[in-house]
Design a protein around this motif. Structure first.
Motif, short mmCIF file in Angstrom:
data_model
loop_
_atom_site.label_atom_id
_atom_site.label_comp_id
_atom_site.label_asym_id
_atom_site.label_seq_id
_atom_site.Cartn_x
_atom_site.Cartn_y
_atom_site.Cartn_z
N PHE A 236 0.88 -1.26 0.11
CA PHE A 236 -0.16 -0.03 -0.04
C PHE A 236 0.94 1.26 -0.05
CE2 PHE A 236 -2.90 -3.13 2.00
CZ PHE A 236 -3.75 -3.07 0.83
N TYR A 237 1.96 1.13 -0.35
CA TYR A 237 3.00 2.10 -0.24
C TYR A 237 3.53 2.33 -1.75
CZ TYR A 237 3.17 2.82 4.74
OH TYR A 237 2.87 2.71 6.22
N ASN A 238 4.12 3.57 -2.03
CA ASN A 238 4.77 3.84 -3.18
C ASN A 238 6.25 3.46 -3.09
OD1 ASN A 238 2.77 5.52 -4.77
ND2 ASN A 238 3.52 7.22 -3.83
N GLU A 239 6.90 3.32 -4.14
CA GLU A 239 8.27 2.86 -4.03
C GLU A 239 9.24 3.24 -3.16
OE1 GLU A 239 9.82 3.18 -8.14
OE2 GLU A 239 8.26 1.68 -8.90
N ASP A 240 8.81 4.41 -2.76
CA ASP A 240 9.73 4.82 -1.77
C ASP A 240 9.44 4.47 -0.35
OD1 ASP A 240 7.59 6.07 -0.82
OD2 ASP A 240 8.13 8.17 -1.14
N MET A 241 8.55 3.69 -0.10
CA MET A 241 8.23 3.05 1.11
C MET A 241 7.86 4.06 2.04
SD MET A 241 8.04 -0.26 0.81
CE MET A 241 8.14 -0.34 -1.29
#
Length: 314
Positions: A236-241
């Motif tokens: 549920f996060y973008n690639e940047d976590m």
């Protein structure tokens, strides 16, 4: 078997958002995610006139300056890396022209003042309790604008300092608009540059302070808790976590509208969504009779919505 914990939510029994109301949003970039949803569904709203503001002191300064009709001048701006900046505003307002920046700051201050007076709902999203203080002026800034770190001292606002700031915000709003409902929320975006432990401490300070000030006209929406408990998975996060992805944003928005948007407006939202998707539709044969009929039907739906709500434009 339950595979997910759920944050209990109760629909607001009064002061729900509808298409006749005005919503004003301040704060972290998560407020802009909610604002984009309000834009899409054609609610009347204004988002972050001074750009993203991460901490409560920055929001307090903006609201105070707006209500007191502050006039920005050359003393309030500075040149750095080829652009003019203001420590009260986000870098998206920065400009290569000093005069244009000052003009825009004053325009947005006036717009903010009018919005506070006319808003039925004010949504404030707090991102962090960590702040930077300009050593030279002994003042907390909203944004450092890549000025060398040695010019600032980094501080963690205490629970009491945040509580006092939020009380000031509520008092300022009440001084010109006693009817507005204020909704506080804490951004689920993690400020990992501060450190993982430090970020958790920061969020704890914000949440504790908010619960010191909520009352019958101010409320708390648990966007942070929904992200941490219901969506506790890195998918549920973008690639940047760090930042919630679109799936998470849509999920939290669905929760928000369940609590805060009136049932009648939920019906209108469905009609707006049909039009928005229709406008995005690309026909393989634009000249076909089927597509022309589709356009006529779409135009009829648009006219119906515009006749019901004069502010709606597509």
């Amino acid at each position: 078997m339950k595979l997910q914990t759920k944050i209990p939510l109760v629909k607001q029994s009064k002061n729900q958002i509808d298409y006749n109301y005005n919503v004003l949003l301040f704060g972290s970039c998560f407020s802009e995610n909610i604002g984009k949803k309000l834009d899409y569904f054609k609610f009347q709203n204004l988002q972050n006139p001074f750009g993203i503001l991460f901490h409560p002191k920055a929001i307090e300064t903006l609201i105070s300056n707006a209500i007191k009709n502050k006039a920005y001048s050359e003393e309030d701006v500075f040149l750095n890396n080829g652009q003019w900046h203001c420590f009260d505003a986000h870098s998206k307002l920065s400009n290569t022209s000093k005069e244009d920046l000052i003009f825009y700051l004053n325009s947005e201050i006036k717009l903010t003042s009018e919005a506070i007076q006319n808003s039925t709902h004010i949504i404030i999203t707090l991102g962090t309790a960590w702040v930077y203080r300009d050593i030279k002026t002994d003042s907390i800034v909203a944004n450092c604008h890549k000025v060398p770190q040695k010019q600032f001292s980094k501080e963690l606002l205490s629970v009491q300092e945040i509580t006092n700031s939020l009380k000031n915000i509520l008092s300022l709003i009440k001084s010109i608009n006693n009817d507005a409902s204020v909704v506080f929320t804490v951004s689920p975006i993690r400020h990992t540059k501060d450190g993982f432990v430090e970020n958790t401490q920061s969020k704890a300070h914000l949440i504790t302070a908010i619960h010191q000030v909520i009352n019958n006209k101010s409320f708390y929406f648990p966007s942070f808790e929904i992200m941490m408990d219901e969506l506790r998975d890195y998918r549920f996060y973008n690639e940047d976590m760090i930042h919630p992805n679109q799936v998470a944003i849509n999920y939290i928005w669905d929760k928000f509208k369940t609590v805060w948007v009136s049932d009648e407006s939920l019906k209108t939202m469905k009609d707006v969504d049909v039009v928005q998707k229709g406008l995005q539709h690309k026909s393989f044969n634009p000249k076909s009779q089927v597509h022309q009929q589709f356009l006529q039907n779409l135009e009829a739906k648009i006219n119906t919505l515009k006749s019901q709500f004069l502010h709606i434009e597509f």
